[in-house]
Design an enzyme around this catalytic site. Structure first.
Site, PDB file in Angstrom:
ATOM      1  N   PRO A   2       0.818  -1.215   0.000  1.00  0.00           N
ATOM      2  CG  PRO A   2      -0.780  -1.540   1.647  1.00  0.00           C
ATOM      3  CD  PRO A   2       0.510  -2.088   1.117  1.00  0.00           C
ATOM      4  CD  GLU A   3       2.835   2.714  -4.447  1.00  0.00           C
ATOM      5  OE1 GLU A   3       2.868   3.850  -4.933  1.00  0.00           O
ATOM      6  OE2 GLU A   3       3.111   1.684  -5.090  1.00  0.00           O
ATOM      7  NE  ARG A 112       5.406 -12.723   2.455  1.00  0.00           N
ATOM      8  CZ  ARG A 112       6.004 -12.284   1.355  1.00  0.00           C
ATOM      9  NH1 ARG A 112       5.270 -11.962   0.304  1.00  0.00           N
ATOM     10  NH2 ARG A 112       7.303 -12.176   1.281  1.00  0.00           N
TER      11      ARG A 112
END
Ligand SMILES: [Zn+2]
Length: 358
Positions: A2-3, A112
């Site tokens: 995500p940016e 993750r």
């Protein structure tokens, strides 16, 4: 990962759900999700506080709590945040749960496990978030917010001219500019018609202006479209749609929307980089140096080196570009289906909780 637009969407979705809620408890199942404290200290630090605001700085969600403290949540690769009623089905990937006093909880799901949650004090004088009074602020070295009104072309030029290095790594550098990642760096460079390996200081004033404008335009459009739902990203209110508007990112081999030539992919600093070698040309003086960089890396002697040129198709061995692209599309579709199912379950759960509470 995500940016800026994705994290902004998460913060906006969470805000109406969380502001005003009191924290009643904490459950954590993966100690390393907590960046600054152990589980007991973290719990003691937040329980009893009220959530006063939810915002974003760079790629972090910032949750302001009563009493001058704040949480930062870094989603990293696979982090997701959901607000659900207590007792809603919980999968094993939920690493941290912040229980609210009203029968709901904020869940941090992270397959993750790279995501991080930090607890900080706000320095009364400077407003910096610090672990200890007098310490360095969390965002002390973070660059400016590209969408802020105060961030002008003049600022951008000054920062650009002060840097060595090439454009793609520079745009990804969070001390240069906050919140830009791989997707929007590629898109902005394509829109500005600038080669990703162009030396930053070689830009003409017109190039600098186009890059400034396109970085802001691409990020602004992505915020409006709730970000790009690629891989694991989804917002608390569901997926974004910016992935449908991307011109080059993960479109290796597809025609460039401007000139029709195939989009190329190279690896720069370990990151996939998508561009059109026709529309985004290097100045003649720089071509030799870049060709040498790319050649040096493909000869095999520099595995793990910084520059690697790859054929189309994500470098999947034994597949043609077309097959590899299809495989990747199928993989993305499967991931999207899973994500949407999870999001639906969460949204449904939240709606029923609201109904019950209301
Ligand atoms: Zn092109």
């Amino acid at each position: 990962m995500p940016e800026l637009p994705e994290v902004e969407t998460v913060a906006r979705d969470l805000r109406p759900r969380l502001v005003g809620a009191e924290i009643a408890g904490v459950r954590s199942s993966w100690a390393r999700t907590l960046r600054t404290h152990d589980a007991d200290a973290f719990t003691a630090g937040v329980v009893g506080r009220t959530i006063e605001a939810v915002g974003r700085r760079a790629k972090l969600v910032v949750v302001e709590l009563s009493g001058g403290v704040a949480l930062t949540i870094h989603l990293k690769m696979t982090g997701q945040l959901f607000v659900v009623p207590v007792g809603a089905p919980e999968d094993p990937y939920v690493r941290l749960v912040i229980e609210l006093g009203d029968g709901r909880e904020l869940r941090f799901r992270d397959i993750r496990k790279f995501g991080k949650v930090g607890l900080y004090e706000r320095e009364p004088l400077t407003g910096d978030l610090v672990v200890e009074r007098g310490g360095d602020g969390v965002f002390a070295s973070t660059g400016p917010e590209p969408l802020d009104d105060e961030f002008t072309l003049r600022d951008f030029r000054r920062r650009l001219r002060a840097r060595r290095g090439r454009l793609k790594p520079l745009l990804l550098d969070q001390t240069f500019l906050a919140g830009v990642g791989n997707i929007y760096a590629d898109e902005a460079l394509w829109a500005a018609r600038l080669h990703p390996l162009r030396v930053a200081r070689s830009l003409k004033p017109g190039d600098e202006k186009r890059l400034y404008t396109e970085v802001r335009r691409v990020l602004g459009e992505a915020v409006e479209r709730r970000g790009s739902s690629i891989d694991d990203y989804t917002g608390p209110d569901g997926d974004g749609s910016m992935q449908e508007r991307l011109q080059v990112y993960q479109r290796t081999g597809h025609p460039c929307p401007r000139c029709g030539r195939p989009v190329r992919r190279i690896v720069v600093g370990g990151r996939s980089t998508h561009f059109c070698s026709w529309c985004q040309r290097l100045p003649a003086a720089d071509r030799k140096a870049v060709a040498a960089i790319l050649r040096g890396a493909t000869r095999g002697g520099r595995r793990g080196g910084r520059w690697v040129d790859l054929p189309p198709g994500d470098g999947v061995v034994g597949l043609t570009g077309d097959q590899a692209a299809r495989t990747r599309t199928e993989r993305t579709q499967r991931a999207a289906a899973t994500r949407r199912a999870a999001a639906r379950a969460s949204v449904g759960a939240t709606t029923s909780a609201v109904a019950r509470l209301g």
